[in-house]
Write an enzyme that holds these catalytic residues in place. Sequence first.
Site, mmCIF file in Angstrom:
data_model
loop_
_atom_site.group_PDB
_atom_site.id
_atom_site.type_symbol
_atom_site.label_atom_id
_atom_site.label_comp_id
_atom_site.label_asym_id
_atom_site.label_seq_id
_atom_site.Cartn_x
_atom_site.Cartn_y
_atom_site.Cartn_z
ATOM 1 N N GLU A 105 7.568 1.684 4.415
ATOM 2 C CA GLU A 105 7.218 0.295 3.919
ATOM 3 C C GLU A 105 6.937 0.058 2.499
ATOM 4 O O GLU A 105 7.338 -0.910 1.901
ATOM 5 C CB GLU A 105 6.033 -0.632 4.558
ATOM 6 C CG GLU A 105 4.629 -0.136 4.065
ATOM 7 C CD GLU A 105 3.862 1.100 5.142
ATOM 8 O OE1 GLU A 105 4.841 1.687 5.645
ATOM 9 O OE2 GLU A 105 2.835 1.275 5.023
ATOM 10 N N LYS A 125 4.829 -14.981 0.909
ATOM 11 C CA LYS A 125 5.002 -15.970 -0.284
ATOM 12 C C LYS A 125 6.577 -16.245 -0.727
ATOM 13 O O LYS A 125 6.849 -17.254 -1.167
ATOM 14 C CB LYS A 125 4.206 -15.035 -1.499
ATOM 15 C CG LYS A 125 4.163 -16.009 -2.588
ATOM 16 C CD LYS A 125 3.102 -16.779 -2.519
ATOM 17 C CE LYS A 125 2.845 -17.698 -3.695
ATOM 18 N NZ LYS A 125 1.514 -18.431 -3.504
ATOM 19 N N GLY A 170 -4.328 2.697 9.030
ATOM 20 C CA GLY A 170 -5.569 2.212 8.642
ATOM 21 C C GLY A 170 -6.479 3.082 8.374
ATOM 22 O O GLY A 170 -5.970 4.609 8.411
ATOM 23 N N GLY A 180 -0.407 -25.679 -6.914
ATOM 24 C CA GLY A 180 0.039 -24.307 -6.379
ATOM 25 C C GLY A 180 1.083 -24.250 -5.561
ATOM 26 O O GLY A 180 1.557 -25.512 -5.013
ATOM 27 N N HIS A 229 4.763 6.663 4.993
ATOM 28 C CA HIS A 229 5.020 5.122 4.969
ATOM 29 C C HIS A 229 6.235 4.679 4.589
ATOM 30 O O HIS A 229 6.749 4.649 3.455
ATOM 31 C CB HIS A 229 3.747 4.575 3.973
ATOM 32 C CG HIS A 229 2.449 4.792 4.373
ATOM 33 N ND1 HIS A 229 1.654 3.758 5.230
ATOM 34 C CD2 HIS A 229 1.449 5.809 4.302
ATOM 35 C CE1 HIS A 229 0.658 4.184 5.284
ATOM 36 N NE2 HIS A 229 0.401 5.509 5.185
ATOM 37 N N CYS A 261 1.760 6.451 10.310
ATOM 38 C CA CYS A 261 0.252 7.119 9.642
ATOM 39 C C CYS A 261 -0.683 6.927 10.891
ATOM 40 O O CYS A 261 -0.808 7.755 11.713
ATOM 41 C CB CYS A 261 -0.147 6.329 8.580
ATOM 42 S SG CYS A 261 -1.308 6.958 7.476
ATOM 43 N N TYR A 262 -1.718 6.164 10.720
ATOM 44 C CA TYR A 262 -2.958 6.137 11.824
ATOM 45 C C TYR A 262 -2.171 5.937 13.256
ATOM 46 O O TYR A 262 -2.559 6.120 14.268
ATOM 47 C CB TYR A 262 -3.902 4.971 11.459
ATOM 48 C CG TYR A 262 -4.973 4.974 12.394
ATOM 49 C CD1 TYR A 262 -6.084 5.835 12.252
ATOM 50 C CD2 TYR A 262 -4.890 4.024 13.415
ATOM 51 C CE1 TYR A 262 -7.250 5.717 12.995
ATOM 52 C CE2 TYR A 262 -6.044 3.773 14.260
ATOM 53 C CZ TYR A 262 -7.197 4.570 14.097
ATOM 54 O OH TYR A 262 -8.091 4.562 15.034
ATOM 55 N N ASP A 307 2.057 -22.942 -2.898
ATOM 56 C CA ASP A 307 1.908 -22.953 -1.217
ATOM 57 C C ASP A 307 1.586 -24.528 -0.805
ATOM 58 O O ASP A 307 2.260 -24.964 0.126
ATOM 59 C CB ASP A 307 0.875 -21.910 -0.910
ATOM 60 C CG ASP A 307 0.925 -20.698 -1.153
ATOM 61 O OD1 ASP A 307 2.316 -20.242 -1.371
ATOM 62 O OD2 ASP A 307 0.207 -19.738 -1.074
#
Length: 579
Positions: free
Chosen positions: A163, A365, A46, A217, A161, A73-74, A219
């Site tokens: 990720e 998604k 963050g 779309g 990180h 991290c944070y 979604d």
Amino acid sequence: MLDAGGQYCHLIARRVRELGVYAEVMPSETPADKLQDRRGIIISGGPASVYEPGSPTVDPEIFSLGVPVLGICYGLQLMAHLIPGGKVTKGIKGEYGLANLKVTEHDKLFDNFQAVSEVWMSHRDRVGEVPEDFVVTATTETCPIAAMANDWRKLYGIQFHPEVVHTQGGKIILGNFLFSIAGCEQDWEPTRHLEELEDEIRCTARGRNVFFFASGGVDSTVAFSLCLKALGKERVHAAYVDTGLMREGETEFVREVFTKMAGDSFEVVDAKNEFLSKLSGVVEPEAKRKIIGEEFVITQQRVLESGRFLDGKWILGQGTIYPDTIESGGTAKAEVIKTHHNRVAGIQTLIEEGRLIEPLAQFYKDEVRQVGRAIGLPDDLLDRHPFPGPGLAIRCLSTAKAEESRKVDSGYVLPVLSVGVQGDSRTYRSTLALEQYTEEAFATATELINQLTDVNRVVALVRGVAPLSDFKSHVSAIDETRLARLRDCDSIVRKLSYDSGFEERIWQFPVVLLPCGVEGKPDSVVLRPIDSVDGMTAKAVPMPAALLEEMTTLLMKVPGIAAVFFDLTNKPPATIEWE
Ligand code: XMP
């Protein structure tokens, strides 16, 4: 996933799911007793400093639950701040980018991880002292405590990180935490839960019918066809609002797909005049979004009141997906960057009344696409690029006053404001235009932005009818002429990028109309092809020279177009859309 305010929170959760483990994002302050049945807890990064008043924190009791915790991290700094004996040092100079990580203590988190590897760092503060009974497990040159652990209490913290793709072996670290430390099983796969999903839809609908506003779309189409499957044609209905803000051929495409799926349970509602008159004269992007969102609700109301959908038998279905909530401040700490049109006041009331169903709200998604494929939707629909609900309205930029371009060392600052995102916050600034498009310029865009305080984007001129010094903004808003101009440009770009196969190589290709030009040709067009994994961050992508040349030649023939620009900016500091 405890969300400490970073844009990266959802990315971590997605990575965890990609590894086959279900992850949910929760506010960082979630009380420990609500977390005691979890297999593991990850605290995200963050932008704050643990010393700032009001900065995100976690319930310190989570460290005593016996549930394994990984602070990233944070999240690591919070562990050092909250567990006795630890200390966080206020950073003077940050560490951003790649760093060489040396593992000094091979604990379970670093199993099968190289002794030295490249990791992605993005921090200012750092851990100065580890808490009691913790050991330092990895270091980098500028960050002596890049990882720490208390193996016995199953508490782990890393400054880098795992990720992001730039961290070598990031997935190994996450996998070690999930499987060997937290004992998770690899049992999450979105399509395995289709029946549950249908049950859930039936359960939420509780005998009521579901009404959708289809956008065409991915979604909303997947959400609609799931409801169709769960409830049958008699109990679902989709209306497509023709806002007049869609692209060339869009309405026809949607009509074809939905009529095939749902037959008479689908209708097109013509609201072109209403949307256009409400938007007349509006410049500020957030005002546009609010108007469009509210007009959607008014239109919905009108359709409901037209008779069939008025009684309490109907609820509203939406294709909202998991990350839709974060950039609207939907999770606890993320600052509002843009109002998502699904989340304006009118819709909020329906949520409060419990008259809303969002069957995809837990999915990312790529998971939605998997679900779509599993229920038999065609690839050409599922692989479409995302297109924002407010449509061309947001890409049709406007200005309230006419101004000259301003000369600076690197080019010209165009007098048109647009939204960007920096350090997790919204910006609304001008655009720097370079006089020449070169592929080398991509590398310098962020640096140029950092040199100018009033700029959040860099574009390069591909071709223009006059030198940039002649370019002026003009008093402008959304009107039919400018929308038609943008629609023509967009249609040219879409056709060429589809035919050339370029479309498959990118994630999205917004085309933008800038109210900046010369006498008689008042607008310019901006090409914005980007690559992204989820829209949270994005990279500007150069185009093959021949394709750019062909596209530019056609675009320059569109009446009213003075120049073709190419956007060189990543997200951050810009956003994908211009608005
Ligand atoms: P930004 O511009 O925020 O865009 O970097 C991130 C992604 O979100 C899409 N987008 C929207 N999609 N309704 C949508 O359905 C919206 O109001 C909206 N605004 C942005 C954008 O196209 C990009 O893919």
